[in-house]
Design a protein around this motif. Structure first.
Motif, PDB file in Angstrom:
ATOM      1  N   UNK A   1      -8.494   6.783  -7.147  1.00 22.80           N
ATOM      2  CA  UNK A   1      -7.171   7.647  -7.629  1.00 22.80           C
ATOM      3  C   UNK A   1      -6.692   7.415  -9.032  1.00 22.80           C
TER       4      UNK A   1
ATOM      5  N   UNK B   1      -7.063  -1.467  -2.867  1.00 24.79           N
ATOM      6  CA  UNK B   1      -8.217  -0.752  -2.116  1.00 24.79           C
ATOM      7  C   UNK B   1      -9.005  -0.098  -2.900  1.00 24.79           C
TER       8      UNK B   1
ATOM      9  N   UNK C   1       3.386   5.950  -5.278  1.00 22.98           N
ATOM     10  CA  UNK C   1       3.307   6.164  -6.908  1.00 22.98           C
ATOM     11  C   UNK C   1       2.231   6.927  -7.312  1.00 22.98           C
TER      12      UNK C   1
ATOM     13  N   UNK D   1       3.688  -2.915  -5.739  1.00 20.37           N
ATOM     14  CA  UNK D   1       3.413  -1.961  -6.691  1.00 20.37           C
ATOM     15  C   UNK D   1       2.276  -2.210  -7.789  1.00 20.37           C
ATOM     16  N   UNK D   2       2.385  -1.360  -8.638  1.00 21.85           N
ATOM     17  CA  UNK D   2       1.616  -1.661  -9.846  1.00 21.85           C
ATOM     18  C   UNK D   2       1.930  -1.288 -11.237  1.00 21.85           C
TER      19      UNK D   2
ATOM     20  N   UNK E   1       0.825  -1.205   0.090  1.00 24.70           N
ATOM     21  CA  UNK E   1       0.050   0.042   0.087  1.00 24.70           C
ATOM     22  C   UNK E   1       0.736   1.189  -0.071  1.00 24.70           C
TER      23      UNK E   1
ATOM     24  N   UNK F   1       5.413   0.983 -11.984  1.00 27.10           N
ATOM     25  CA  UNK F   1       5.918   1.300 -10.584  1.00 27.10           C
ATOM     26  C   UNK F   1       5.762  -0.030  -9.906  1.00 27.10           C
TER      27      UNK F   1
ATOM     28  N   UNK G   1       3.950   1.387  -1.189  1.00 27.39           N
ATOM     29  CA  UNK G   1       4.585   1.700  -2.563  1.00 27.39           C
ATOM     30  C   UNK G   1       3.624   2.456  -3.687  1.00 27.39           C
ATOM     31  N   UNK G   2       2.143   1.858  -3.373  1.00 24.26           N
ATOM     32  CA  UNK G   2       1.236   2.309  -4.614  1.00 24.26           C
ATOM     33  C   UNK G   2       0.636   3.770  -4.268  1.00 24.26           C
ATOM     34  N   UNK G   3       0.625   3.972  -2.878  1.00 28.25           N
ATOM     35  CA  UNK G   3       0.338   5.366  -2.454  1.00 28.25           C
ATOM     36  C   UNK G   3       1.625   6.194  -2.842  1.00 28.25           C
TER      37      UNK G   3
ATOM     38  N   UNK H   1      -7.671   3.534  -3.715  1.00 27.62           N
ATOM     39  CA  UNK H   1      -6.364   3.284  -4.628  1.00 27.62           C
ATOM     40  C   UNK H   1      -6.993   3.374  -6.186  1.00 27.62           C
TER      41      UNK H   1
END
Lengths: 175, 71
Positions: free
Chosen positions: B19, B13, A168, B45-46, A162, B57, A164-166, B16
């Motif tokens: 966004x 989530x 990004x 990551x994604x 989370x 990322x 890492x994603x946030x 996420x």
């Protein structure tokens, strides 16, 4: 002559019975004999002797000429032999020099080739060393990456994910 | 209709997702549909694939980048 005549006169007056005519005849005979001997014996003999003498002299002259010719040929031969020896020495010397020169050239060429081969071998070894170094480095990198991947696969949690994603998304929102 | 693929190592989530969708819908006229895929190989990551463009990322992507730099 006058004494001889006086002697004859004295002898005839003294009774020796010398006959002038006979003496004259004997003297004439003597003269004739001498003349014939001269003509038939002396002159031919003398001619023969002179002829033989001339022959011997000619033979001596010819011998001298042949001797001189032999000496000339001998000296000429000696000169030719000497010249031939000099030529042979010169040729031998030149051949020796040529052999030395060729030998040096061969050695020089062999050295050049040898040096070039050594140089090429050094470069090949250096290239091979670099290649191996590169290969080892790559393998180390691969191994490190694989290990990192394994560790992350095991250790990354939902919370970490989370974050890492946030992070990004925050970066994207600023662009 | 435009389809944008979103890959993640773990489920995302709702916030996420929202966004992400807001960011990629911005400036587009056509309708955009999002497809969410779980790909554990990303490690974390994604990655977002929009047509021919890939936004990476993910942790795996970063590892690959490091790998290229070290080569």
């Amino acid at each position: 002559m006058e004494m001889l005549l006086n002697t004859f006169l004295m002898a005839s007056e003294g009774g020796l019975e010398i006959k002038l005519l006979e003496i004259a005849i004997h003297m004439l005979n003597l003269v004739i004999l001498i003349t014939f001997l001269k003509m038939l014996v002396y002159k031919p003999t003398l001619n023969f002797i002179n002829k033989r003498k001339k022959q011997f002299e000619d033979m001596i002259d010819e011998n001298k000429q042949l001797t001189a010719e032999a000496e000339r040929i001998k000296s000429s031969s000696a000169e030719i032999i000497s010249q031939a020896r000099q030529n042979a020495e010169f040729i031998s010397l030149e051949a020796t020099k040529e052999a030395e020169r060729k030998g040096k050239a061969i050695l020089s060429e062999a050295k050049e080739k040898s040096d070039a081969l050594v140089e090429r071998t050094k470069k090949d070894m250096q290239n091979e060393k670099l290649r191996i170094e590169q290969e080892v480095k790559q393998q180390v990198v691969e191994l490190a990456v694989e290990l990192a991947s394994k560790v992350l696969e095991r250790e990354v949690t939902q919370v970490d994910n989370d974050k890492i994603i946030d992070s990004c998304l925050e970066g994207w929102s600023k662009t | 209709m435009r389809i944008i693929k979103v890959q993640s190592a773990m489920p995302l989530k709702q916030l996420q997702m929202k966004k992400i969708e807001e960011h990629f819908r911005r400036g587009k006229i056509e309708e955009v549909q999002f497809e969410y895929i779980i790909n554990k190989s990303l490690l974390g990551g994604i990655t977002v694939t929009d047509g021919n463009t890939v936004y990476d990322s993910s942790l795996q992507g970063k590892i690959n980048t490091i790998k290229q730099i070290l080569k």
